[in-house]
Scaffold this motif. Structure first.
Motif, mmCIF file in Angstrom:
data_model
loop_
_atom_site.group_PDB
_atom_site.id
_atom_site.type_symbol
_atom_site.label_atom_id
_atom_site.label_comp_id
_atom_site.label_asym_id
_atom_site.label_seq_id
_atom_site.Cartn_x
_atom_site.Cartn_y
_atom_site.Cartn_z
ATOM 1 N N CYS A 2 -76.124 30.452 19.372
ATOM 2 C CA CYS A 2 -77.158 31.408 19.768
ATOM 3 C C CYS A 2 -78.528 30.818 19.458
ATOM 4 O O CYS A 2 -78.749 30.329 18.353
ATOM 5 C CB CYS A 2 -76.962 32.715 19.004
ATOM 6 S SG CYS A 2 -78.320 33.878 19.199
ATOM 7 N N CYS A 5 -80.068 33.012 16.321
ATOM 8 C CA CYS A 5 -79.457 33.021 14.985
ATOM 9 C C CYS A 5 -78.528 31.839 14.726
ATOM 10 O O CYS A 5 -77.992 31.707 13.639
ATOM 11 C CB CYS A 5 -78.712 34.327 14.751
ATOM 12 S SG CYS A 5 -77.246 34.511 15.805
ATOM 13 N N ASP A 7 -75.520 31.357 15.649
ATOM 14 C CA ASP A 7 -74.158 31.790 15.390
ATOM 15 C C ASP A 7 -73.269 31.390 16.564
ATOM 16 O O ASP A 7 -73.410 31.898 17.664
ATOM 17 C CB ASP A 7 -74.122 33.310 15.182
ATOM 18 C CG ASP A 7 -72.744 33.812 14.812
ATOM 19 O OD1 ASP A 7 -71.795 33.008 14.760
ATOM 20 O OD2 ASP A 7 -72.609 35.016 14.565
ATOM 21 N N ARG A 8 -72.342 30.478 16.331
ATOM 22 C CA ARG A 8 -71.438 30.025 17.384
ATOM 23 C C ARG A 8 -70.256 30.977 17.559
ATOM 24 O O ARG A 8 -69.742 31.143 18.657
ATOM 25 C CB ARG A 8 -70.898 28.632 17.073
ATOM 26 C CG ARG A 8 -71.915 27.549 17.170
ATOM 27 C CD ARG A 8 -71.293 26.221 16.752
ATOM 28 N NE ARG A 8 -72.306 25.202 16.674
ATOM 29 C CZ ARG A 8 -72.530 24.311 17.619
ATOM 30 N NH1 ARG A 8 -71.802 24.298 18.695
ATOM 31 N NH2 ARG A 8 -73.481 23.412 17.481
ATOM 32 N N ASP A 9 -69.784 31.569 16.466
ATOM 33 C CA ASP A 9 -68.564 32.369 16.510
ATOM 34 C C ASP A 9 -68.673 33.585 17.421
ATOM 35 O O ASP A 9 -67.723 33.920 18.123
ATOM 36 C CB ASP A 9 -68.171 32.813 15.095
ATOM 37 C CG ASP A 9 -67.857 31.627 14.194
ATOM 38 O OD1 ASP A 9 -67.448 30.564 14.725
ATOM 39 O OD2 ASP A 9 -68.036 31.749 12.977
ATOM 40 N N GLU A 10 -69.812 34.251 17.427
ATOM 41 C CA GLU A 10 -69.981 35.424 18.280
ATOM 42 C C GLU A 10 -70.630 35.083 19.618
ATOM 43 O O GLU A 10 -70.350 35.709 20.626
ATOM 44 C CB GLU A 10 -70.820 36.482 17.556
ATOM 45 C CG GLU A 10 -70.100 37.118 16.394
ATOM 46 C CD GLU A 10 -70.910 38.231 15.761
ATOM 47 O OE1 GLU A 10 -71.701 38.868 16.476
ATOM 48 O OE2 GLU A 10 -70.745 38.448 14.549
ATOM 49 N N PHE A 11 -71.492 34.070 19.615
ATOM 50 C CA PHE A 11 -72.269 33.755 20.810
ATOM 51 C C PHE A 11 -71.404 33.213 21.950
ATOM 52 O O PHE A 11 -71.508 33.658 23.083
ATOM 53 C CB PHE A 11 -73.370 32.753 20.452
ATOM 54 C CG PHE A 11 -74.258 32.389 21.601
ATOM 55 C CD1 PHE A 11 -75.175 33.290 22.097
ATOM 56 C CD2 PHE A 11 -74.190 31.130 22.186
ATOM 57 C CE1 PHE A 11 -76.004 32.963 23.157
ATOM 58 C CE2 PHE A 11 -75.018 30.790 23.236
ATOM 59 C CZ PHE A 11 -75.925 31.709 23.725
ATOM 60 N N ARG A 12 -70.550 32.254 21.641
ATOM 61 C CA ARG A 12 -69.739 31.632 22.700
ATOM 62 C C ARG A 12 -68.806 32.642 23.384
ATOM 63 O O ARG A 12 -68.755 32.682 24.610
ATOM 64 C CB ARG A 12 -69.006 30.427 22.152
ATOM 65 C CG ARG A 12 -69.982 29.303 21.801
ATOM 66 C CD ARG A 12 -69.296 28.095 21.209
ATOM 67 N NE ARG A 12 -68.190 27.595 21.984
ATOM 68 C CZ ARG A 12 -68.303 26.833 23.077
ATOM 69 N NH1 ARG A 12 -69.486 26.483 23.519
ATOM 70 N NH2 ARG A 12 -67.235 26.425 23.721
ATOM 71 N N PRO A 13 -68.052 33.474 22.644
ATOM 72 C CA PRO A 13 -67.217 34.476 23.326
ATOM 73 C C PRO A 13 -68.047 35.480 24.141
ATOM 74 O O PRO A 13 -67.627 35.924 25.206
ATOM 75 C CB PRO A 13 -66.474 35.180 22.191
ATOM 76 C CG PRO A 13 -66.502 34.220 21.057
ATOM 77 C CD PRO A 13 -67.780 33.454 21.205
ATOM 78 N N HIS A 14 -69.242 35.819 23.628
ATOM 79 C CA HIS A 14 -70.108 36.742 24.367
ATOM 80 C C HIS A 14 -70.553 36.107 25.693
ATOM 81 O O HIS A 14 -70.557 36.772 26.732
ATOM 82 C CB HIS A 14 -71.322 37.111 23.514
ATOM 83 C CG HIS A 14 -72.257 38.068 24.173
ATOM 84 N ND1 HIS A 14 -71.939 39.393 24.379
ATOM 85 C CD2 HIS A 14 -73.498 37.893 24.680
ATOM 86 C CE1 HIS A 14 -72.952 39.987 25.001
ATOM 87 N NE2 HIS A 14 -73.908 39.100 25.180
ATOM 88 N N CYS A 15 -70.917 34.826 25.647
ATOM 89 C CA CYS A 15 -71.293 34.119 26.883
ATOM 90 C C CYS A 15 -70.131 34.104 27.866
ATOM 91 O O CYS A 15 -70.308 34.354 29.059
ATOM 92 C CB CYS A 15 -71.719 32.689 26.565
ATOM 93 S SG CYS A 15 -73.339 32.553 25.825
#
Length: 107
Positions: A2, A5, A7-15
């Motif tokens: 992101c 922030c 943050d890879r853990d939440e950003f990639r699935p959201h994308c």
């Protein structure tokens, strides 16, 4: 990650849920070394800095004859991707806070 922030853990699935492919690698221009990613410069139209948009007075001590505090570069408080000197954005020199046009005004 992101841009705000990191943050890879939440950003990639959201994308992925939005149908956007976010690569898990550095951009091509970083790998090729064709651009310095740490370089900061004034993004204000018509930069008023006396030494040009790449001048950053952060860490330069002011003297009695010359106050350079207006030419300290301040990065966007949200994304950090754009910078502007205190003087160009007419910020409070004591506690400069700024957000770029992409991120919107400070709340």
């Amino acid at each position: 990650a992101c841009p705000a922030c990191r943050d890879r853990d939440e950003f990639r699935p959201h994308c992925a849920a939005l149908g956007v492919c976010a690569r898990d690698a550095e951009p091509d221009y970083v790998e090729a070394g064709t651009v310095r990613t740490a370089e900061r410069f004034c993004c204000a139209p018509g930069c008023a800095s006396p030494r040009g948009p790449a001048y950053d007075a952060t860490g330069v001590p002011s003297t009695r004859r010359r106050d350079v505090s207006a030419w300290r570069l301040v990065s966007c408080e949200s994304c950090g991707g754009q910078s502007v000197p205190v003087g160009c954005a007419r910020l409070d020199a004591g506690e400069p806070k700024w957000r770029c046009d992409d991120c919107g005004p400070l709340a």
